[in-house]
Structure formats: C-alpha cells, structure tokens
Design an enzyme around this catalytic site. Structure first.
Site, PDB file in Angstrom:
ATOM      1  N   GLU A 139       0.843  -1.196   0.000  1.00  0.00           N
ATOM      2  CA  GLU A 139       0.000   0.000   0.000  1.00  0.00           C
ATOM      3  C   GLU A 139       0.877   1.245   0.000  1.00  0.00           C
ATOM      4  OE1 GLU A 139      -2.712  -0.186   3.318  1.00  0.00           O
ATOM      5  OE2 GLU A 139      -2.983  -2.333   3.092  1.00  0.00           O
ATOM      6  N   LYS A 194       2.120   4.631   1.460  1.00  0.00           N
ATOM      7  CA  LYS A 194       2.147   5.151   2.835  1.00  0.00           C
ATOM      8  C   LYS A 194       1.843   6.642   2.796  1.00  0.00           C
ATOM      9  CE  LYS A 194       4.767   5.002   7.106  1.00  0.00           C
ATOM     10  NZ  LYS A 194       4.613   6.391   7.465  1.00  0.00           N
ATOM     11  N   ASP A 213       0.992  10.416   3.875  1.00  0.00           N
ATOM     12  CA  ASP A 213       1.632  11.276   4.862  1.00  0.00           C
ATOM     13  C   ASP A 213       0.612  12.286   5.379  1.00  0.00           C
ATOM     14  OD1 ASP A 213       3.665  12.144   6.394  1.00  0.00           O
ATOM     15  OD2 ASP A 213       4.667  13.309   4.830  1.00  0.00           O
ATOM     16  N   TYR A 226      -8.436   8.459   3.562  1.00  0.00           N
ATOM     17  CA  TYR A 226      -8.247   7.171   2.882  1.00  0.00           C
ATOM     18  C   TYR A 226      -8.158   6.085   3.949  1.00  0.00           C
ATOM     19  CZ  TYR A 226      -7.268   9.312  -1.650  1.00  0.00           C
ATOM     20  OH  TYR A 226      -7.368   9.982  -2.828  1.00  0.00           O
ATOM     21  N   LYS A 268      10.312   2.701   3.732  1.00  0.00           N
ATOM     22  CA  LYS A 268      10.355   4.140   3.456  1.00  0.00           C
ATOM     23  C   LYS A 268      11.117   4.469   2.167  1.00  0.00           C
ATOM     24  CE  LYS A 268       8.870   6.171   7.439  1.00  0.00           C
ATOM     25  NZ  LYS A 268       9.627   7.121   8.178  1.00  0.00           N
ATOM     26  N   CYS A 326      47.106  29.485   0.122  1.00  0.00           N
ATOM     27  CA  CYS A 326      46.314  28.640  -0.775  1.00  0.00           C
ATOM     28  C   CYS A 326      46.633  27.161  -0.506  1.00  0.00           C
ATOM     29  CB  CYS A 326      46.642  28.997  -2.219  1.00  0.00           C
ATOM     30  SG  CYS A 326      45.978  27.807  -3.378  1.00  0.00           S
ATOM     31  N   CYS A 341      48.704  25.868  -3.824  1.00  0.00           N
ATOM     32  CA  CYS A 341      50.038  26.320  -4.235  1.00  0.00           C
ATOM     33  C   CYS A 341      50.746  27.099  -3.147  1.00  0.00           C
ATOM     34  CB  CYS A 341      49.931  27.150  -5.511  1.00  0.00           C
ATOM     35  SG  CYS A 341      49.205  28.755  -5.201  1.00  0.00           S
ATOM     36  N   CYS A 397      43.010  32.859  -4.278  1.00  0.00           N
ATOM     37  CA  CYS A 397      44.445  32.630  -4.270  1.00  0.00           C
ATOM     38  C   CYS A 397      45.083  33.752  -5.081  1.00  0.00           C
ATOM     39  CB  CYS A 397      44.736  31.270  -4.902  1.00  0.00           C
ATOM     40  SG  CYS A 397      46.468  31.001  -5.211  1.00  0.00           S
ATOM     41  N   CYS A 407      47.339  29.346 -10.416  1.00  0.00           N
ATOM     42  CA  CYS A 407      47.182  28.233  -9.466  1.00  0.00           C
ATOM     43  C   CYS A 407      46.293  27.098  -9.996  1.00  0.00           C
ATOM     44  CB  CYS A 407      46.636  28.774  -8.158  1.00  0.00           C
ATOM     45  SG  CYS A 407      46.203  27.507  -6.982  1.00  0.00           S
TER      46      CYS A 407
HETATM   47  S1  IVH Z   1      -1.086   0.406   8.623  1.00  0.00           S
HETATM   48  C1  IVH Z   1      -0.459  -1.910  12.174  1.00  0.00           C
HETATM   49  N1  IVH Z   1      -1.211   1.429   6.210  1.00  0.00           N
HETATM   50  O1  IVH Z   1       1.873   5.201   8.840  1.00  0.00           O
HETATM   51  C2  IVH Z   1      -0.575  -1.075  11.029  1.00  0.00           C
HETATM   52  N2  IVH Z   1      -0.430   2.808   7.976  1.00  0.00           N
HETATM   53  O2  IVH Z   1       3.435   4.035  11.748  1.00  0.00           O
HETATM   54  C3  IVH Z   1      -0.754   0.353  11.296  1.00  0.00           C
HETATM   55  N3  IVH Z   1       0.120   5.094   7.299  1.00  0.00           N
HETATM   56  O3  IVH Z   1       0.748   6.557  11.590  1.00  0.00           O
HETATM   57  C4  IVH Z   1      -0.816   1.207  10.160  1.00  0.00           C
HETATM   58  N4  IVH Z   1      -0.404   4.879   5.183  1.00  0.00           N
HETATM   59  O4  IVH Z   1      -1.093   6.473   9.939  1.00  0.00           O
HETATM   60  C5  IVH Z   1      -0.885   1.644   7.495  1.00  0.00           C
HETATM   61  N5  IVH Z   1      -1.419   2.230   4.044  1.00  0.00           N
HETATM   62  C6  IVH Z   1      -1.102   2.440   5.316  1.00  0.00           C
HETATM   63  C7  IVH Z   1      -0.625   3.682   5.782  1.00  0.00           C
HETATM   64  C8  IVH Z   1      -0.296   3.822   7.112  1.00  0.00           C
HETATM   65  C9  IVH Z   1       0.043   5.706   6.120  1.00  0.00           C
HETATM   66  C10 IVH Z   1       0.609   5.717   8.544  1.00  0.00           C
HETATM   67  C11 IVH Z   1      -0.220   5.429   9.748  1.00  0.00           C
HETATM   68  C12 IVH Z   1       0.754   5.370  10.884  1.00  0.00           C
HETATM   69  C13 IVH Z   1       2.076   5.258  10.215  1.00  0.00           C
HETATM   70  C14 IVH Z   1       2.777   3.967  10.581  1.00  0.00           C
END
Ligand code: IVH
Length: 720
Positions: free
Chosen positions: A120, A122, A124, A248, A342, A436, A439, A454, A459
């Site tokens: 999935e 991740k 932010d 989401y 990450k 320098c 040189c 210099c 140089c």
């Molecule tokens: S799963 C046990 N899936 O990443 C699983 N987390 O430390 C717990 N996050 O603060 C989270 N996208 O908010 C999961 N597709 C995703 C995610 C996700 C972002 C964030 C989550 C948490 C941090 C993980």
C-alpha cells in the site's frame, strides 16, 4: 567517543528529539523535518542498542505517538493503534521476511513462503480511528499514544469522504468480490467496527489555501501533513471544513461481543469491503507474490510519487493473509506482519568532520564540509559545499557540529541548519586559510567580494594540468577521465589534488552531471585497478619538470638501487615499494648524486631535487601513501639477467669511442646487467671503459687507481 561522551550525547539527543516531537505531535508545529528527526532517533536508537545501560523509560525510542492534548476529550481505541517498523533498504525487507519465516517455522529452515504481500502507499497525513456502531459513525479520534487519542469527532465529520453511515452493499456486490454478504451485514448491523486510515490534505488544496492565506496575510501551512494535522487537532470545526481534507482507509476491524474477529480472509478483500461500505481507498494498492514484486512497486512509486495528488513517504507492506496476522502478533508497539518500507529521506543529520578549501578556475576558495557519510536521497553523502564564509557565518557552522543536511531530487546536498543544542564545547571555528591549499600562495580578499581567492593567477591551471597529466595514457592511465571530468571533479569539491582521486566514492559521482550508475562504477574500478602502479610509470605521472618517460625510467632505477629491495628475492610476483619508502629515498637526492646519472643534465637534476623538496608535493605523496598506493617493480627478463650478472650493482664510466658498439648500446647493456653508468670519475667508481681517443677521465681514473677496461675486456665482461 568515550563512554562519558556517549552518555552526554544520548542525553542531548533525547532533549533535542523531545523538543521537536512535542512541537510536531502536540503543537502541530514543524521545527524540524520528519526525516531529520528520524535520523536523530535512529542515532539514539543505535547508541542505546550498543549501551543499553543508558536506556531510560522516558527515552523517545520507548514510545509511540504522543499523549493526547488536554484541550480534547480523550477517546480509547478498542484495539491499540500500532506503529510500524521501518525498513530503508531491500536488505531490511529481506531480513524481515527471514525473521518472520523463522518465527513461523522455527524447525524448518527450508520452508516455502506460504504468504503474499499486500503493498500500500504510505500516506503522509494524520492517523485517524473511526468507531462505527451498527453502521453509524459514533466517534473519530486521533492516534494519541496508541491506546488513547483525542476525540476530534466534530472536525472529522467535516471530511466529506468519511461516511457518517455505512453504505450496505447488495448481496450480488458481495458475491462479485467473493464475500458472503448476509453474515457480514449481520455483524455490521449489530456490532462495533473500527475503520482506520489517514486524513490528508491534497497537494492542490495545499497550494490553493496557501495562495489564499498569503493574500490575506495569514501564516502559511508548512506542508500537507501539517495542513491535515493542524486542521483536525484544533477546536473549530469551521476551520476544519475550510481545509477540505480527505480520508483514505487502510484498516477495518470487526468486533463480535467486544472481541476482534476476521470476516474476510485477506487484506485485499478487506480493502474491497471497506470500499463497498463507502470509503475512499488508494486505488494503487496491490497484492505482490514476492519481495521482488514489492521492490518493483516501491521503485515505481519512489520515482513517480510526484504524479499523485497526495504526499506519500514510502510503501506499507503487509502480509496479505489475515490468519498470519494473528499468528505473528506484535512486538512492543508494532506488528510483525507489516513493515513501512520508506523512500530514501531527503533530509538527515550528520557531523562535520572537517572543512577543506577548494580552489576554482577563477582562483576563488570554496569551503567544503567533509562529513560523516550519511545516506540521503538514495546516495551516500560525504561532502557538502558551504559556499563561502558568509554562508558559514549565517548558519554559524563549526567543525564537529551536528547538522541537518538536505538533498532533494538530484540536487547537490546542502547544509540546512546546525543543531546547536548538541554542541559539547569541542567544536572548532572555521577560519579562512592564509595560504592557498594548492600552491601555498597568499590568500587575498578582493574589495567588497564575499569570496577569498588565491593570489597566484596560475594556481588552478597548474593544478588542473598536473592532475590531467597524472591520469593520462602514458601516466597512470585512467580511462574516461579526461580534462573535462577532472575539472568537474575539482569544481564539485571531490578532489583538490591527484591523491584525492583515490578517495572518491561511487555515490559522490552519482551526484554529478553526466554520471550514471555504470559510468560511476567504471571510474571507481579503473582507479582501484591503479592502486598498484609500475614505479617508472608513477615517477613519470608525477609530472616533474623535464622528466619524460626515459628519465623517469632512470630515476626509477636509482630509486630501486637506493632502496632496501633485494632484486635477488624476485619470486613469481613483482616486488612492492611503499610510497613512504619512495619519499624517503627521493627526498635524499642531491646534485652530486643526480649529476652522476648519465642522462641527467643539471636542469633535470635540479628540477627533480626541487620537486622532492617542495612541501606541497610531499603532502600529496604522503596522501597517496595513506590511500594505500603501492609502487611495483616488475620481474622482467632483464632483472633475472641482472641478478645473475657479475657486474650487478657496479658502476661504470665510458670514455673515448668504442668500435664494436655505440656508446648508447654499451650503456644499455650495462644497465640491463644491473649495473649503473655514471658520468664522472670518482673514488667510488668500479670500472672505467676506455675506447679510442680517451679524455682526461683516463688520467683521473689512473690517479684514483680505478680498474680500467679496454673494449675487449669490457666485451668479455658483459658477454659472460
Ligand atoms: S497500517 C499496524 N497502512 O503510517 C498497522 N499505515 O506508523 C498500522 N500510514 O501513523 C498502520 N499509510 O497512519 C498503514 N497504508 C497504510 C498507511 C499507514 C500511512 C501511517 C499510519 C501510521 C504510520 C505507521
């Protein structure tokens, strides 16, 4: 570091991390980037692992999230909101796979992996827990410390993509995704369900809002994460509504009689079900059968993340089959069954070990920080330009400082700021050099210019020429390292003299224009192949004035005969001379000695002497020694011949004209047999070879009782 210094560093790191964490998690104020904070946490974690006696309960490594803010009513999650273990490389992911394999099958090392991965994006933003009872939204909360969060229901309800009530799918829709609808509907209608996910601000909304705030003279949002967190963790729902957040979902937990139950078999189907109930899910998430597929997914999104309308900072990899989730369980506050893989961070922290000064084409001196190597944006960074003294003063940088370093995209790394709270008192001021570094001419500051330069206008050109000569075909011969690339390396601060060539790292090259993985690798391996260089070639490479390939050969022979190397010891391999032995021998040369060498006139001899007396040249040679360069003396047919010859190590002078061979070939023959030809007669001479019409050398030799050979005697001697 001493143990005491480590203890102090740990205390300072904890204070610094806590300060930024409080700002970030509680006050929604970003005083440091998340990746720089991660870097500090990682350093602390590593030190604590090595010195567990210094771990304290209040260490930032011992907790998840942060406490709920007092101004909100608290909300307990039914199941803890876990965090994730981080992985930063493919190796970390492979290690994870192996760990869980060993955990599940401790007795079978050759097990076949029976699970798939659900990968999935991740997101932010801010983690949110939504509690639904009998299909209706009851409460929305932030994560808080993982067990208790803040009840932010009023704000949550302003997010249009969060359903206040589940959509109940039709039986046919359940069937289409392979689910038994009636059972699931029964559970939904009579029980609690938690839906978890990320509240985010899209990039478009972020830009629009900031334009608006700018026009209204209001403070700007720092980034999308901050935009989302700041909107939800304040008390005015109208403000939340104006921020147009989205949600989401990434997890759904069903309860029956207050106990967690699985109503689907895997994450893939759980996500489909979440979507059917009315939630937004990330459409790019997918099942991967192997880690190779996971790596490809990660690579793809690291490269194309800009295409998305929201920010992501990695990939979350979960075991797809939920049955394994129960078996694998949790360690501390994170599950075994998932990993946050990450993307490489764009900001990190590291220490300035030293500052060196590069001289550019126009003579301007540029300070370059030599860093404790740190991985950023996919490359290992060991240098960063500090631009000029004004920049050093602006950032208040000192040697030994811990700094925040940034490398966004393919851009050259730059120092963002100094973490002054981590200072110990061992920091040193950065001063402009008086002379320098290349040189040794005086360094001057011109008028109002920021830069120092210099005073020797030639140089850079001289230095550039010297390095170009060093790597050229007849010298040490580095392919694909032409004048342009040499200049590029100097300008990037990677080299300031030829010895620096041996310290270049592949990752340094990747930061330069026109360098890709392959070309960088090729240059590094070409340089590595030249860590052993033929002595004569090396002498020629140094670019000593008036010393061409021939004279270099002669100089090499004298060096061999002055060294402790025993040619008789030649085995199957070549003999090696260290650069430090080379320096010791060459710096003893004087006119008396060199003028005895036949092909050296006074100009050549003086030039050689000057070269080895010059401090700058000796500094470069010492650097080459430190870089591990070795000079080799090859076993040649000649040297075998020389070892067995009767005149090995003897000295000859020739006077008059020889009839059966030219003077040059006589000299060559003598050298081939391991003897030396001198130009003047002295008491130490072994033989004087006399041809027709000898000069005054004959008289002198007689006076000094030197053994005199006529042409016939000489021929007999060399032909035996
Ligand atoms: S799963 C046990 N899936 O990443 C699983 N987390 O430390 C717990 N996050 O603060 C989270 N996208 O908010 C999961 N597709 C995703 C995610 C996700 C972002 C964030 C989550 C948490 C941090 C993980």
């Amino acid at each position: 570091m001493t143990k005491n210094q480590i203890k102090n560093r740990i205390v300072k790191l904890k204070d610094e991390i806590n300060f930024h964490r409080y700002n970030y998690h509680v006050l929604d104020k970003e005083t440091i980037s998340e990746s720089a904070l991660d870097a500090l946490k990682y350093e602390l974690f590593k030190l604590e692992q090595e010195y567990p006696e210094y771990i304290t309960a209040d260490s930032p490594t011992q907790r998840v999230g942060s406490q709920a803010v007092e101004k909100f009513v608290k909300s307990s999650h039914f199941s803890p909101m876990l965090s994730l273990f981080d992985a930063f490389s493919e190796q970390d992911m492979l290690d994870w796979q192996e760990r869980i394999g060993r955990f599940l099958f401790p007795k079978n090392a050759n097990f076949k992996i029976p699970w798939n991965y659900y990968t999935e994006l991740k997101l932010d933003g801010l983690a949110v827990n939504l509690k639904y009872h009998q299909g209706k939204l009851v409460e929305g909360a932030s994560r808080g410390d993982g067990k208790i969060g803040e009840n932010i229901s009023s704000n949550i309800k302003t997010i249009e993509s969060i359903p206040l009530e589940f959509i109940i799918p039709k039986e046919v829709d359940f069937k289409r995704v392979g689910l038994k609808g009636s059972e699931i509907i029964k559970i939904i209608k009579s029980n609690w369900i938690e839906v978890r996910g990320e509240a985010i601000m899209t990039k478009k909304t972020f830009e629009k809002l900031n334009l608006k705030y700018q026009a209204e003279g209001k403070p700007l949002l720092a980034n999308t994460r901050n935009g989302a967190a700041g909107s939800l963790r304040q008390l005015n729902p109208k403000l939340s509504a104006s921020r147009k957040l989205q949600f989401y979902a990434y997890d759904i937990i069903f309860y029956k009689n207050n106990k967690k139950i699985n109503v689907v078999l895997d994450r893939e189907r759980a996500e489909k079900l979440t979507k059917m109930l009315g939630f937004k899910i990330v459409p790019h998430n997918k099942v991967c059968r192997t880690l190779e597929e996971v790596f490809a997914f990660h690579r793809y999104w690291e490269k194309h993340k800009e295409k998305l309308d929201f920010n992501i900072d990695g990939v979350v990899v979960k075991i797809n089959e939920l049955d394994f989730w129960n078996k694998l369980g949790i360690i501390g506050k994170a599950p075994r069954y998932a990993m946050a893989y990450k993307f490489s961070a764009e900001q990190g922290t590291t220490r300035i070990k030293d500052v060196i000064w590069q001289v550019g084409r126009t003579g301007i001196l540029t300070p370059t920080a030599v860093l404790e190597p740190v991985r950023l944006g996919g490359a290992l960074i060991s240098r960063a330009t500090l631009h000029n003294m004004d920049e050093i003063r602006r950032l208040d940088i000192m040697i030994n400082d811990t700094i925040i370093l940034e490398r966004a995209g393919d851009v050259i790394p730059k120092v963002v700021s100094v973490l002054k709270n981590l200072r110990t008192g061992d920091e040193q001021k950065i001063c402009t050099p008086k002379k320098c570094p290349m040189c040794e001419s005086k360094v001057i500051k011109v008028g109002e210019e920021v830069a120092y330069r210099c005073s020797n206008t030639r140089c850079f050109a001289v230095n550039l020429r010297q390095i170009i000569h060093f790597v050229s075909k007849n010298a040490i011969d580095i392919e694909n390292l032409g004048p342009k690339v040499v200049e590029q390396l100097i300008n990037a601060g990677l080299i300031s003299d030829l010895a620096d060539l041996y310290n270049i790292k592949k990752d340094d090259l990747l930061l330069l224009e026109r360098f890709a993985e392959k070309s960088a690798e090729n240059l590094i391996s070409a340089l590595n192949e030249r860590r052993k260089i033929d002595l004569a070639r090396f002498v020629y490479s140094l670019g000593i004035r008036h010393v061409g390939q021939e004279s270099a050969q002669s100089l090499a022979s004298i060096i061999i005969s002055d060294s402790s190397i025993d040619l008789a010891k030649f085995g199957d391999q070549s003999l090696e001379l260290s650069v430090s032995d080379f320096i010791n021998i060459a710096s003893q040369f004087d006119l008396d000695k060199l003028s005895q060498i036949d092909d050296f006139g006074p100009k050549v001899s003086q030039s050689i002497i000057d070269y080895f007396q010059d401090k700058h040249n000796l500094k470069i040679l010492k650097k080459l020694d430190k870089a591990g360069l070795k000079l080799i003396i090859k076993k040649t047919i000649n040297s075998q011949l020389a070892q067995n010859s009767k005149i090995f190590g003897k000295t000859f002078v020739i006077t008059g004209t020889l009839n059966s061979l030219t003077r040059e070939s006589a000299k060559a023959k003598i050298k081939e047999l391991g003897a030396k030809v001198l130009s003047a007669v002295s008491g130490k001479l072994d033989f004087l070879v006399v041809g027709d019409n000898p000069g005054s050398k004959l008289d002198k030799a007689r006076e000094l009782r030197i053994k005199i050979l006529n042409e016939n005697d000489f021929l007999k001697l060399i032909e035996q």
